[in-house]
Scaffold this motif. Structure first.
Motif, PDB file in Angstrom:
ATOM      1  N   SER A  24      79.285  42.946 -42.733  1.00 20.89           N
ATOM      2  CA  SER A  24      78.386  42.410 -41.719  1.00 20.89           C
ATOM      3  C   SER A  24      78.490  43.225 -40.434  1.00 20.89           C
ATOM      4  O   SER A  24      79.512  43.831 -40.151  1.00 20.89           O
ATOM      5  N   GLU A  26      77.187  41.944 -36.742  1.00 24.02           N
ATOM      6  CA  GLU A  26      76.548  40.797 -36.117  1.00 24.02           C
ATOM      7  C   GLU A  26      77.112  40.565 -34.720  1.00 24.02           C
ATOM      8  O   GLU A  26      78.123  41.159 -34.341  1.00 24.02           O
ATOM      9  N   SER A  27      76.459  39.694 -33.976  1.00 21.47           N
ATOM     10  CA  SER A  27      76.927  39.366 -32.641  1.00 21.47           C
ATOM     11  C   SER A  27      78.299  38.695 -32.719  1.00 21.47           C
ATOM     12  O   SER A  27      78.660  38.084 -33.737  1.00 21.47           O
ATOM     13  N   SER A  29      79.127  36.106 -31.150  1.00 21.78           N
ATOM     14  CA  SER A  29      78.863  34.672 -31.258  1.00 21.78           C
ATOM     15  C   SER A  29      78.701  34.246 -32.715  1.00 21.78           C
ATOM     16  O   SER A  29      79.319  33.278 -33.168  1.00 21.78           O
ATOM     17  N   ARG A  30      77.874  34.976 -33.434  1.00 25.51           N
ATOM     18  CA  ARG A  30      77.633  34.627 -34.842  1.00 25.51           C
ATOM     19  C   ARG A  30      78.909  34.787 -35.665  1.00 25.51           C
ATOM     20  O   ARG A  30      79.212  33.956 -36.519  1.00 25.51           O
ATOM     21  N   THR A  33      81.290  31.905 -34.776  1.00 26.82           N
ATOM     22  CA  THR A  33      80.757  30.652 -35.307  1.00 26.82           C
ATOM     23  C   THR A  33      80.923  30.589 -36.822  1.00 26.82           C
ATOM     24  O   THR A  33      81.330  29.570 -37.380  1.00 26.82           O
ATOM     25  N   ARG A  34      80.646  31.698 -37.484  1.00 19.60           N
ATOM     26  CA  ARG A  34      80.755  31.757 -38.944  1.00 19.60           C
ATOM     27  C   ARG A  34      82.191  31.558 -39.403  1.00 19.60           C
ATOM     28  O   ARG A  34      82.453  30.988 -40.471  1.00 19.60           O
ATOM     29  N   SER A  47      81.886  32.788 -27.326  1.00 21.10           N
ATOM     30  CA  SER A  47      80.806  32.716 -28.304  1.00 21.10           C
ATOM     31  C   SER A  47      79.451  32.410 -27.665  1.00 21.10           C
ATOM     32  O   SER A  47      78.454  32.286 -28.373  1.00 21.10           O
ATOM     33  N   GLU A  49      76.009  32.960 -26.389  1.00 22.95           N
ATOM     34  CA  GLU A  49      74.988  34.002 -26.596  1.00 22.95           C
ATOM     35  C   GLU A  49      74.498  34.613 -25.291  1.00 22.95           C
ATOM     36  O   GLU A  49      74.067  35.755 -25.264  1.00 22.95           O
TER      37      GLU A  49
END
Length: 68
Positions: A24, A26-27, A29-30, A33-34, A47, A49
C-alpha cells in the motif's frame, strides 16, 4: 524536527528490483485508521486528515512470493 521530500516512485522501483512488492501507499491517516492505532488525543491529531494524517504518506512493502 526533520523534514524531507520522499520520492515514493523511486522507493517502489528500488524495492521491486530487490524482490519487494508494494502492499500500500496511502495517507498516514488511512494507514493509522486501518491498523487501529489511534488511542488518545495525540493519536487523533496524527491521523487528522487536515493535519499530519493528510500531509504524510505511508509506504508498505513486503517480499514478493513465487506465486506473484
Amino acid at each position: 524536527d526533520l523534514t524531507a521530500d520522499v520520492n515514493f516512485t523511486d522507493l517502489q522501483e528500488w524495492g521491486a528490483a530487490d524482490g519487494l512488492r508494494t502492499v500500500s501507499l496511502e495517507s498516514q491517516s488511512r494507514f493509522l485508521t486501518r491498523h487501529a492505532v489511534a488511542r488518545g488525543s495525540a493519536d487523533a491529531w496524527l491521523s487528522d486528515e487536515a493535519g499530519p494524517g493528510g500531509a504524510f504518506l505511508c509506504l508498505q512493502q513486503k517480499p514478493a512470493t513465487a506465486a506473484e
